[in-house]
Each structure stands twice: as C-alpha cells, then as structure tokens.
Motif scaffolding. Structure first.
Motif, PDB file in Angstrom:
ATOM      1  N   LYS A 170      83.775   2.211 -28.779  1.00 25.78           N
ATOM      2  CA  LYS A 170      84.486   1.097 -29.419  1.00 25.78           C
ATOM      3  C   LYS A 170      84.046  -0.236 -28.833  1.00 25.78           C
ATOM      4  O   LYS A 170      83.853  -1.226 -29.555  1.00 25.78           O
ATOM      5  CB  LYS A 170      85.998   1.263 -29.242  1.00 25.78           C
ATOM      6  CG  LYS A 170      86.598   2.426 -29.999  1.00 25.78           C
ATOM      7  CD  LYS A 170      88.093   2.557 -29.681  1.00 25.78           C
ATOM      8  CE  LYS A 170      88.702   3.782 -30.336  1.00 25.78           C
ATOM      9  NZ  LYS A 170      90.125   3.958 -29.955  1.00 25.78           N
ATOM     10  N   VAL A 171      83.883  -0.252 -27.508  1.00 28.44           N
ATOM     11  CA  VAL A 171      83.447  -1.479 -26.839  1.00 28.44           C
ATOM     12  C   VAL A 171      82.071  -1.892 -27.341  1.00 28.44           C
ATOM     13  O   VAL A 171      81.830  -3.062 -27.673  1.00 28.44           O
ATOM     14  CB  VAL A 171      83.426  -1.275 -25.307  1.00 28.44           C
ATOM     15  CG1 VAL A 171      82.652  -2.403 -24.616  1.00 28.44           C
ATOM     16  CG2 VAL A 171      84.852  -1.201 -24.761  1.00 28.44           C
ATOM     17  N   LEU A 180      86.922  -7.322 -28.974  1.00 32.24           N
ATOM     18  CA  LEU A 180      86.917  -6.721 -27.639  1.00 32.24           C
ATOM     19  C   LEU A 180      88.285  -6.859 -26.973  1.00 32.24           C
ATOM     20  O   LEU A 180      88.779  -5.921 -26.330  1.00 32.24           O
ATOM     21  CB  LEU A 180      85.840  -7.403 -26.789  1.00 32.24           C
ATOM     22  CG  LEU A 180      85.254  -6.619 -25.616  1.00 32.24           C
ATOM     23  CD1 LEU A 180      84.704  -5.278 -26.074  1.00 32.24           C
ATOM     24  CD2 LEU A 180      84.158  -7.443 -24.945  1.00 32.24           C
ATOM     25  N   LEU A 181      88.929  -8.008 -27.160  1.00 33.26           N
ATOM     26  CA  LEU A 181      90.259  -8.220 -26.586  1.00 33.26           C
ATOM     27  C   LEU A 181      91.284  -7.276 -27.212  1.00 33.26           C
ATOM     28  O   LEU A 181      92.184  -6.777 -26.526  1.00 33.26           O
ATOM     29  CB  LEU A 181      90.691  -9.674 -26.776  1.00 33.26           C
ATOM     30  CG  LEU A 181      90.007 -10.700 -25.862  1.00 33.26           C
ATOM     31  CD1 LEU A 181      90.293 -12.119 -26.339  1.00 33.26           C
ATOM     32  CD2 LEU A 181      90.474 -10.532 -24.417  1.00 33.26           C
ATOM     33  N   ALA A 185      93.404  -4.540 -25.226  1.00 27.56           N
ATOM     34  CA  ALA A 185      94.871  -4.570 -25.280  1.00 27.56           C
ATOM     35  C   ALA A 185      95.430  -3.202 -25.655  1.00 27.56           C
ATOM     36  O   ALA A 185      96.461  -2.766 -25.129  1.00 27.56           O
ATOM     37  CB  ALA A 185      95.338  -5.630 -26.275  1.00 27.56           C
ATOM     38  N   GLN A 186      94.756  -2.491 -26.573  1.00 28.52           N
ATOM     39  CA  GLN A 186      95.223  -1.170 -26.981  1.00 28.52           C
ATOM     40  C   GLN A 186      95.120  -0.170 -25.839  1.00 28.52           C
ATOM     41  O   GLN A 186      96.007   0.662 -25.628  1.00 28.52           O
ATOM     42  CB  GLN A 186      94.414  -0.672 -28.184  1.00 28.52           C
ATOM     43  CG  GLN A 186      94.927   0.639 -28.759  1.00 28.52           C
ATOM     44  CD  GLN A 186      96.366   0.553 -29.219  1.00 28.52           C
ATOM     45  OE1 GLN A 186      96.729  -0.334 -30.002  1.00 28.52           O
ATOM     46  NE2 GLN A 186      97.213   1.463 -28.751  1.00 28.52           N
ATOM     47  N   LEU A 191      97.966   2.905 -21.508  1.00 30.04           N
ATOM     48  CA  LEU A 191      98.179   3.177 -20.085  1.00 30.04           C
ATOM     49  C   LEU A 191      99.612   2.837 -19.674  1.00 30.04           C
ATOM     50  O   LEU A 191     100.202   3.526 -18.834  1.00 30.04           O
ATOM     51  CB  LEU A 191      97.174   2.388 -19.241  1.00 30.04           C
ATOM     52  CG  LEU A 191      95.711   2.832 -19.382  1.00 30.04           C
ATOM     53  CD1 LEU A 191      94.797   1.903 -18.592  1.00 30.04           C
ATOM     54  CD2 LEU A 191      95.527   4.272 -18.915  1.00 30.04           C
ATOM     55  N   TYR A 192     100.181   1.769 -20.255  1.00 29.85           N
ATOM     56  CA  TYR A 192     101.596   1.466 -20.015  1.00 29.85           C
ATOM     57  C   TYR A 192     102.455   2.663 -20.426  1.00 29.85           C
ATOM     58  O   TYR A 192     103.371   3.071 -19.711  1.00 29.85           O
ATOM     59  CB  TYR A 192     102.046   0.244 -20.830  1.00 29.85           C
ATOM     60  CG  TYR A 192     101.674  -1.104 -20.270  1.00 29.85           C
ATOM     61  CD1 TYR A 192     101.563  -1.319 -18.897  1.00 29.85           C
ATOM     62  CD2 TYR A 192     101.450  -2.188 -21.114  1.00 29.85           C
ATOM     63  CE1 TYR A 192     101.232  -2.561 -18.397  1.00 29.85           C
ATOM     64  CE2 TYR A 192     101.125  -3.440 -20.621  1.00 29.85           C
ATOM     65  CZ  TYR A 192     101.011  -3.621 -19.272  1.00 29.85           C
ATOM     66  OH  TYR A 192     100.697  -4.857 -18.769  1.00 29.85           O
TER      67      TYR A 192
END
Length: 315
Positions: A170-171, A180-181, A185-186, A191-192
């Motif tokens: 994806k990157v 990219l941001l 963020a996703q 991870l949260y």
C-alpha cells in the motif's frame, strides 16, 4: 571546569539521559549544572551530568540561569520549555527549543537532505522509506521485548499481523503524501484497537484534549519522542521545516516525521499498559525513557536520517 571537547566526548546518539524538570531552578555551581528543589524545610541540589544528556525539558514552575544555559550549550544539550507533564502549556503551540549555536556544526547532512528535498518525487520516496523503517522497527521491538509479551503484545497475533497485512505494498502504491498519511492513519488506528483489546480500555477514543490516562500518556510520550527527534535533527544540522510527510506549512514538521519512526513501536503500547495499571505520569515517563534506551531509539533515529541524507534521497 571540563574542556569543551570533554563535554562532547559522548556522541548524542549514545547519550543516556533526558530530563523533564518542574518546580525547580536550574543553575551553574562549581563548574556543574544543578537543579534546586525546595522541600518543606530544606533545599536540595541535584546534579545533571550534561556530557551524557541529550535533552533538558523545563516544565511548569522552572527557571534557568544564563550561566547554566551557557554550560548546557557548550555540551550540545537541547533545552526545551513546555507546559506541565511535558506537553504544551497552550493548545496548538509547539515546544520552543533553545539550540546551541556554533559555526562548526556539520553541513554534509543538511546539504544531502536538501539535494533531494526540492524534488517532489524524491521527497515522496523518502517518506515511503520512513514508513518501511517504522514498520521494521516496530516488528523488531515487539518481537523481542519480554515486557510487552508479558502484557500480551505479540507480533504474530492475528489482529496485529492483519494490521500489517499488505502495508508495504500500500505504501509503495501511494501516489502522493496525502494517500500515504491516510494509509499511516489506518495502521495506527488498527494498532490502537489491538492495544485496547489487550488492556481493556474499552471506552478509548483518541483525542488530544481528553483527560483520560491513555490519551494523556500518548500525548506525553509523543512529546518525549519529539525531543529525541529534535535533538537528532539539531545535531545533524537539518532544519525542522524540511519535512517529507507532515506538511510544508508546519515549522517543526520534520520533527514529527522522525518521531513517527518510533512512536507506534514504543509510545503506543506503553501508554495503554500504564493506563491500565493506573501508573503515575512520572512512572510512565520513566518507563518510556527506559524503553528508549533498551531499544536504542535515538541510535535508530540518527542512523535513519543519516542514511537518507548521505544517499541524497536515493533509497
């Protein structure tokens, strides 16, 4: 008094100490930098080993003498002012860093950085490279940190591996920084969620203004990471405005780019763990600083920025 060369004998990337001070006075006394605290019936002096110190962050109720600033500057220590607990006193304000000045600071890194920065395609490629470095560092830290494993953070758990699934691809497919941001963020959102499930912080919503412990610890830990990033960039002589990710209108944006290399790996899990354990802010700060040392966070930042600079963005 120690000679200037003696004070700089320990490389910044190898220095062990970051100080956050509040309700004290920082001064020079007998050739040393001390901070003075006032107990009920006595005054106590504590030494700051400046040759082995990276950052001194001054919180609420602090003052510093000109002589102390002179000695800290001679040792290359970054001095910052902040609000209580290491976070800004005013909303949306940045920490103000007092940077030691010298005509002999290195130029090779800023010249290497600027050799690619004005080319948008190369800048995007460096931003992507930072994302790969960030993921590699997180996977390395989570795979070997026994304390994290004891808290249920395993790099091969299904929800964690799912968070990383396809991330490098994806990157690489991102055509601009905005995409990219969003990808970044996703990942952090996932991870949260993984951290919430392991620490039972069910009502968590990420909000910088919330006063629950998880949000407070995330804010606090992020500013400690910003301190490392700012120190890295100062030592290498790269101005904070030459960001690759966080927008060209934010004066300190490159600090945020470099801090992101370690935030998800170290700050994120321990903010939730310490919130679950109801630790004090001081205990959380000590935990984070210890993990910075254990996993050589400052070394990693230096190596990453130096690599990009010396290769002129040709990653």
């Amino acid at each position: 008094m120690e000679q200037l060369t003696d004070l700089k004998a320990i490389l910044h990337s190898k220095r062990a100490n970051i100080y956050y001070l509040e309700k004290c006075r920082v001064m020079q006394k007998d050739g040393r930098v001390l901070y003075l605290t006032e107990a009920k019936d006595e005054q106590l002096y504590w030494n700051i080993p400046i040759a082995n110190t990276t950052v001194v962050l001054l919180g609420t109720g602090t003052s510093i003498t000109q002589a102390a600033v002179r000695m800290l500057a001679s040792a290359g220590v970054l001095i910052g002012f902040s609000g209580g607990g290491g976070t800004p006193l005013l909303a949306a304000s940045e920490i103000e860093w007092l940077k030691p000045q010298s005509e002999y600071r290195p130029t090779e890194y800023v010249q290497g950085w600027l050799s690619f920065w004005f080319d948008e395609a190369k800048r995007l490629q460096v931003a992507k490279h930072f994302q790969h470095l960030r993921i590699n560092y997180l996977q390395s830290v989570w795979s070997k940190d026994k304390d994290l494993k004891n808290e249920g953070f395993f790099i091969d758990d299904e929800d964690v591996t799912r968070s990383f699934s396809g991330y490098p691809e994806k990157v690489e497919r991102a055509s601009n920084v905005t995409e990219l941001l969003l990808i970044e963020a996703q990942l952090t959102k996932n991870l949260y969620k993984a951290a919430v499930n392991r620490t039972q912080q069910k009502d968590f919503v990420r909000n910088y203004d919330n006063t629950d412990n998880a949000n407070l610890f995330l804010n606090h830990g992020n500013y400690l990471a910003y301190g490392l990033a700012a120190s890295t960039l100062w030592v290498l002589g790269i101005p904070h405005g030459f960001a690759v990710m966080h927008g060209k209108t934010r004066r300190g944006a490159l600090v945020f780019d470099v801090a992101d290399l370690i935030k998800d790996a170290l700050i994120l899990p321990w903010a939730f763990i310490c919130a679950k354990e109801k630790t004090t802010e001081q205990e959380f700060r000590q935990q984070i600083l210890q993990k910075f040392t254990d996993h050589k966070a400052l070394d990693f930042m230096f190596d990453s920025v130096k690599q990009v600079s010396l290769q002129g963005g040709a990653i």
